[in-house]
Design an enzyme around this catalytic site. Sequence first.
Site, PDB file in Angstrom:
ATOM      1  N   SER A  31     -53.291 -27.368  31.781  1.00  0.00           N
ATOM      2  CA  SER A  31     -53.228 -27.684  33.215  1.00  0.00           C
ATOM      3  C   SER A  31     -52.016 -27.088  33.914  1.00  0.00           C
ATOM      4  O   SER A  31     -51.917 -27.163  35.148  1.00  0.00           O
ATOM      5  CB  SER A  31     -53.223 -29.207  33.408  1.00  0.00           C
ATOM      6  OG  SER A  31     -54.470 -29.753  33.014  1.00  0.00           O
TER       7      SER A  31
ATOM      8  N   GLU B 287       0.790  -1.222   0.000  1.00  0.00           N
ATOM      9  CA  GLU B 287       0.000   0.000   0.000  1.00  0.00           C
ATOM     10  C   GLU B 287       0.830   1.283   0.000  1.00  0.00           C
ATOM     11  O   GLU B 287       0.407   2.289  -0.554  1.00  0.00           O
ATOM     12  CB  GLU B 287      -0.949   0.014   1.218  1.00  0.00           C
ATOM     13  CG  GLU B 287      -2.064  -0.996   1.151  1.00  0.00           C
ATOM     14  CD  GLU B 287      -3.049  -0.716   0.024  1.00  0.00           C
ATOM     15  OE1 GLU B 287      -3.280   0.472  -0.273  1.00  0.00           O
ATOM     16  OE2 GLU B 287      -3.567  -1.675  -0.562  1.00  0.00           O
TER      17      GLU B 287
END
Length: 816
Positions: free
Chosen positions: A506, A135
């Site tokens: 239940s 770079e």
Amino acid sequence: MVACYREGAVPSLFSNETESPERAKSPWWRRTIERLRGINVLRGPEYPTRRIAVRATFLVLLGLSSLFGVMCGLMLVYSIDLPQMEDLLRYRPNTTTELLDIHGREIGSFALERRVALPYTEFAPVLRQAIISIEDKSFERNWGVNLVRAVGAAWRDLHSHSRAQGSSTLTMQLARNLFLSSEKTYGRKLQEILLSVQIERVFTKDQIFQLYANQIYLGHGTYGFEAASLFYFSKHARDLTLTEAALLAALPKGAEYYSPIKYPERALKRRNLVLSEMREDGRITRAQEEAAQAMPLGLKIEPPPNSLAPYFVEEVRRQLEKEYGADEVHGAGLKVYTTLDLDLQVVANKAILDGTAAYERRHGWKGHLQNVVAQGMDLETYRHPDWTAGIEKGGYYHALVTGVSAGRVMLKLGPMRAAMTPPDWKWTQKTAVDGFLAVGDVVYVRLDGSSADGVFHAELEQDSGAQASMMAVDNASGEVLAMVGGRDFALSQFNRATQAQRQVGSSFKPYVYTTAVEAGAKPTDIIVDGPTSFYTPNGPYTPHNYEGDYKGAMTLLNAFAESRNIPALKLADHVGIRKVIETAHRFGVTSNIPAFLPVAIGSADITLYEQVGAYSVFPNDGIHIEPHYIRKVTQANGLPLDEQPSQVNEVISVETARTMMQFLQAVTRMGTGAAAAQLKHPLGGKTGTTNDYTDAWFIGFSPSVTAGTWIGFDDRETLGEKETGARAALPMWMDFMKAAIAGKPNEAFPTGNMPKRLLDVPLTPADSPVVKAIPKATEPADPDSDEPDEPAAPKAMPAAGTPPGDAGAGAGTPPQ
């Protein structure tokens, strides 16, 4: 010549004669020029070329001055909007918020930009060398701008009539990424240069590299080399090898274009170019270059941690955003210490998937498969949402049928391939594959290892739409240890543990019996299980038991253990249904419950989250701790954020809680949940089954953990005949509890006169703003809406001498 001076043809430099009045009136500068012109040395002969040279020089100087002025003006214009260096000194990049389980393991994260910021020293030297080689070779020497590259790029741009040639240094890339747009204009380039020079004046090279390495985009939502290293190689940036560092250094040029996942060939060429540049710079030898170039990309992309507990992570996100705001949660780099136990979460996931698969097999092959070919889609480009979270051995996934032969079916699961043989679909009772499966079908399978050729072995399963959920909490603290909100988060983000209000059957009866115990009932009291009717405004309400029979006189303990409906309705009628509903609300149930008698046997809609939190009251000696997901939250600098404490209330007495424990333990010892007795551990709980088998539940606990499971269809389709809570839900609960109780052989429930159980959290003061208002019982808008096959809003037949309403509330003896 003397004669000329004498005759006045040429003025003498030493003459004392006075100037003419006209010349005396002219400006001083004009008189000076005229005098200079009179000197032959300056004036010289009047050649045409000399006049041209003088004019050309003047024009050049004028042009340069104009250009200098224009440049100064441009610099002034473009520098006006540039950020100040003070802004960069205060700059903090958006960082990832991490979620950790109780053992410090990452379980998820939130991020606008998935980034993990590191100091300079945490980047491997080989990574720094690779980045600089590809770079910005002169990074250590330049002052933010590489003039040679800049001039060369400008020359190529002018000759190509474009602005595609790059010349950015690391500092210029940092300036662009932090503060500028990505448009390719000369104005933006000038701003980039000016800003880069300022950055170089204020920051050291190490600081600039650190900012760059934490800021740059590297594909697939990752920013910075640490996040990219974790994503692509499942390791930290400090641990990267040469080839791994070279691959990451290749990505800033074009993270998506060179993506090693989408375009591995491009990525490989770019990585090898980085290696060549490193060798030319003398950072590696030719032998190292050749060895590294011969290696594959070596990606090790693991499923994101969010995929293990996605429903839990989503609940944490909602809570965090409510308390701190979305920007803080997704960009401030918080560290969230959650209550989740990742080990138990894995067990819960498997229990739900295995349980629903067992249910699907019990009901046979239904088919109705999606076929992508028939829908005009391409086999090569098709992607199922299942495949985004990673694929592992033992998991359940949707797969695409790519080939069908007499004894083998080939499947595609993202990048993986799998195969099935006749034994893998034997349970469907289909012998021939022709007409059973076709190319393009989307099937549901369980992966079971791989063969030598890399092809996985798969077993055919079925996804007909049945869903299931599970949640577990630590009794002593109320911390949520595990949560599953459905079979597949990729297909449905609806959390059936916290968002789905379903009929509880239940499993509502403990609130009825608790109210009766508070009114004086005892486990040994006798109640008659026989035909009975309750008068309502719509006519008589004649309930029945699930089994369709009656057992006559029986103890309350046996009636509860066997989940008999008639005794529960008689108790609710005796103590008053409104008092039962108030008890449920005290236990932490916040859902609105209509005040009519069938609620006593489970016609109310409640979430699993509420049920699990409520059931933990019993092993906690009457203390309700609101389930919660977060232990603490710290900022990026380690400072803690304020946390709102959970609500902790004593809702029933110790005596009532321990009496109810006798009922609940009887269920798992000899009642509808007796299958749990094989775990040989102190347990309690209650099954729940609704009309037409639309919902099946089991909520239960050990001394340390309370957990609940539910199974059903989102559209309330029936699960099928005999799919009760004991059959469909309890096995999943047992699979989970085997792991939850492991290593706790000596724990026991407190009984009799033992000291009250000590919890990990203090009680919430009565005047605390955390205390929530208890909802009141509501009258149903449509009395028949919840129980279409029974008259709703029943009004119990009052006992002799008792006014209509909550008959017998507070009476000490239950009805017979």
